[in-house]
Design an enzyme around this catalytic site. Structure first.
Site, PDB file in Angstrom:
ATOM      1  CG  HIS A 130      -8.513   0.471  -2.663  1.00  0.00           C
ATOM      2  ND1 HIS A 130      -7.480  -0.663  -2.390  1.00  0.00           N
ATOM      3  CD2 HIS A 130      -8.877   0.645  -1.838  1.00  0.00           C
ATOM      4  CE1 HIS A 130      -7.510  -1.322  -1.555  1.00  0.00           C
ATOM      5  NE2 HIS A 130      -8.199  -0.388  -0.928  1.00  0.00           N
ATOM      6  NE  ARG A 167     -10.184  -5.450   0.721  1.00  0.00           N
ATOM      7  CZ  ARG A 167      -9.697  -4.470   0.476  1.00  0.00           C
ATOM      8  NH1 ARG A 167      -9.911  -3.546   1.283  1.00  0.00           N
ATOM      9  NH2 ARG A 167      -7.859  -4.343   0.671  1.00  0.00           N
ATOM     10  NE  ARG A 222      -3.599   0.186   2.020  1.00  0.00           N
ATOM     11  CZ  ARG A 222      -4.404   0.628   2.182  1.00  0.00           C
ATOM     12  NH1 ARG A 222      -5.099   1.158   3.777  1.00  0.00           N
ATOM     13  NH2 ARG A 222      -5.620   0.005   1.494  1.00  0.00           N
ATOM     14  CD  GLN A 237     -12.886  -1.590  -1.180  1.00  0.00           C
ATOM     15  OE1 GLN A 237     -12.114  -1.751  -0.449  1.00  0.00           O
ATOM     16  NE2 GLN A 237     -14.247  -2.238  -1.243  1.00  0.00           N
ATOM     17  CB  CYS A 256     -13.935   1.097  -0.190  1.00  0.00           C
ATOM     18  SG  CYS A 256     -12.739   2.338  -0.037  1.00  0.00           S
ATOM     19  CG  ASP A 285     -13.548   6.104  -1.294  1.00  0.00           C
ATOM     20  OD1 ASP A 285     -13.525   6.044  -0.055  1.00  0.00           O
ATOM     21  OD2 ASP A 285     -12.684   6.212  -1.473  1.00  0.00           O
TER      22      ASP A 285
HETATM   23  N1  NVA Z   1     -10.277   6.587  -1.564  1.00  0.00           N
HETATM   24  C1  NVA Z   1      -9.868   6.381   0.184  1.00  0.00           C
HETATM   25  C2  NVA Z   1      -9.499   5.152   0.294  1.00  0.00           C
HETATM   26  C3  NVA Z   1      -9.667   4.339   1.269  1.00  0.00           C
HETATM   27  C4  NVA Z   1      -9.400   2.993   1.619  1.00  0.00           C
HETATM   28  C5  NVA Z   1      -8.096   6.466   0.272  1.00  0.00           C
HETATM   29  O1  NVA Z   1      -7.250   6.002  -0.898  1.00  0.00           O
HETATM   30  O2  NVA Z   1      -7.872   7.037   1.361  1.00  0.00           O
HETATM   31  N1   CP Z   2     -11.425  -0.283   2.312  1.00  0.00           N
HETATM   32  C1   CP Z   2      -9.773  -0.301   2.763  1.00  0.00           C
HETATM   33  O1   CP Z   2      -9.070  -0.716   2.068  1.00  0.00           O
HETATM   34  O2   CP Z   2      -9.999  -0.395   4.438  1.00  0.00           O
HETATM   35  P1   CP Z   2      -8.480  -0.292   5.145  1.00  0.00           P
HETATM   36  O3   CP Z   2      -7.863   1.292   4.460  1.00  0.00           O
HETATM   37  O4   CP Z   2      -9.316   0.143   6.191  1.00  0.00           O
HETATM   38  O5   CP Z   2      -7.841  -1.076   4.330  1.00  0.00           O
END
Ligand code: NVA
Ligand code: CP
Length: 311
Positions: A132, A296, A105, A135, A268, A228
């Protein structure tokens, strides 16, 4: 050849369906028996590199490895200091010399591309600024479970268009033949690059891809409504301005009322009730957000087995 999963476009429609069907099989098997037929990942290790926080992603990947008979190692930002303490390339070479799989990540999508370039093991994108994909595998699996198929469905995304979740959802819709509509404020529309890529892919699947600044137009008659957070990880400095601009894009009862009566609501998570979604919608009967979160685990098990050539 080594397979990576950096973007939803790394799997064709057929390959994505293969992953969904395997995920469903693994889900049912785990729920019925509390174990799998085989310890597919016996003696296998996955490195999980995190530059950002997580609940679901870490939980689902780590649990997936345990349930498949393997082991996962968490490497947080203070452990390896990617690109600071050590170059991304060196980290990829060392990690893949000991581990069978890397999940990361990252802030910049170019970081995950660098990891994949230098890693001898498959690399999975567990969120970057651009996509993502894991997801969205879980999201589409959830839509399939809820609607029984993906034919003649319209998904409406309302909120931040220039966002990892939106990009992966739009591209996956194009691949799988789902109609996709996005509504965002002018300043946060999807990039031309992603929209053009999706429209090109959609020529094969036959779906339609569109975006506007009008949430009602996007949601009207749709089967699935998705949003989101308005402030993604990395966008925190813009929080005040974003909360103001995005307010007309909140998914609330009034907006849901223009979707089909059987429409489902997805997110998500983590969710910010009162911002991108009202409590009555996310905690109401149309919401499938916790099923979406649980999927997931199931879909990532299938993805891992597919990438490692074990299924
Ligand atoms: N768009 C959000 C998704 C979190 C799972 C982010 O990047 O923070
Ligand atoms: N939806 C998702 O990726 O959640 P987290 O950021 O908690 O991993």
């Amino acid at each position: 050849m080594k397979k990576n999963y950096l973007s939803v476009t790394d799997l064709s429609a057929d390959q994505t369906w293969q992953v969904f069907k395997l995920a469903k099989k693994l889900k049912l098997e785990w729920k019925e028996k509390g174990k799998h037929q085989q310890n597919w990942l016996d003696n296998k290790t996955m490195a999980m590199i995190f530059e950002k926080p997580s609940l679901r992603t870490r939980l689902s990947f780590e649990t997936a490895l345990t349930q498949l008979g393997g082991h996962a190692i968490y490497l947080g930002p203070n452990d390896i200091g990617m690109g600071k303490r050590e170059s991304v390339g060196d980290i990829a070479i060392v990690t893949s010399s000991m581990c069978d799989l890397i999940m990361a990540r990252v802030f910049k999508h170019s970081t995950i591309e660098q990891l994949a370039k230098h890693s001898s093991a498959p690399v999975i994108n567990a969120l970057s600024d651009l996509e993502h994909p894991c997801q969205i595998l879980a999201d589409v699996m959830t839509i399939w479970e809820e609607k029984d198929n993906l034919q003649n469905l319209t998904v409406a995304f309302v909120g931040d268009g220039d966002n990892n979740v939106t990009n992966s959802l739009c591209l996956a819709s194009a691949i799988l033949g789902i109609n996709f509509k996005c509504a965002s404020p002018e300043k946060y529309l999807m990039s031309d690059k992603v929209i053009d890529q999706a429209k090109l892919i959609a020529k094969t699947s036959g779906s339609t891809i569109s975006q506007s600044t009008n949430p009602i137009e996007a949601v009207e008659g749709s089967d699935v409504v998705i949003t989101d957070t308005w402030v993604s990880m990395g966008d925190e400095s813009e929080k005040k301005e974003r909360l103001k601009i995005f307010m007309p894009y909140q998914v609330n009862k009034k907006l849901m009322s223009v979707a089909k009566p059987a429409a489902i609501f997805m997110h998500c998570l983590p969710a910010y009730r009162g911002n991108e979604v009202s409590s009555e919608v996310i905690d109401g009967p149309q919401s499938v957000v916790f099923l979406e979160a649980e999927n997931r685990l199931h879909v990532q098990k299938a993805l891992i087995l597919y990438l490692m050539g074990l299924q």
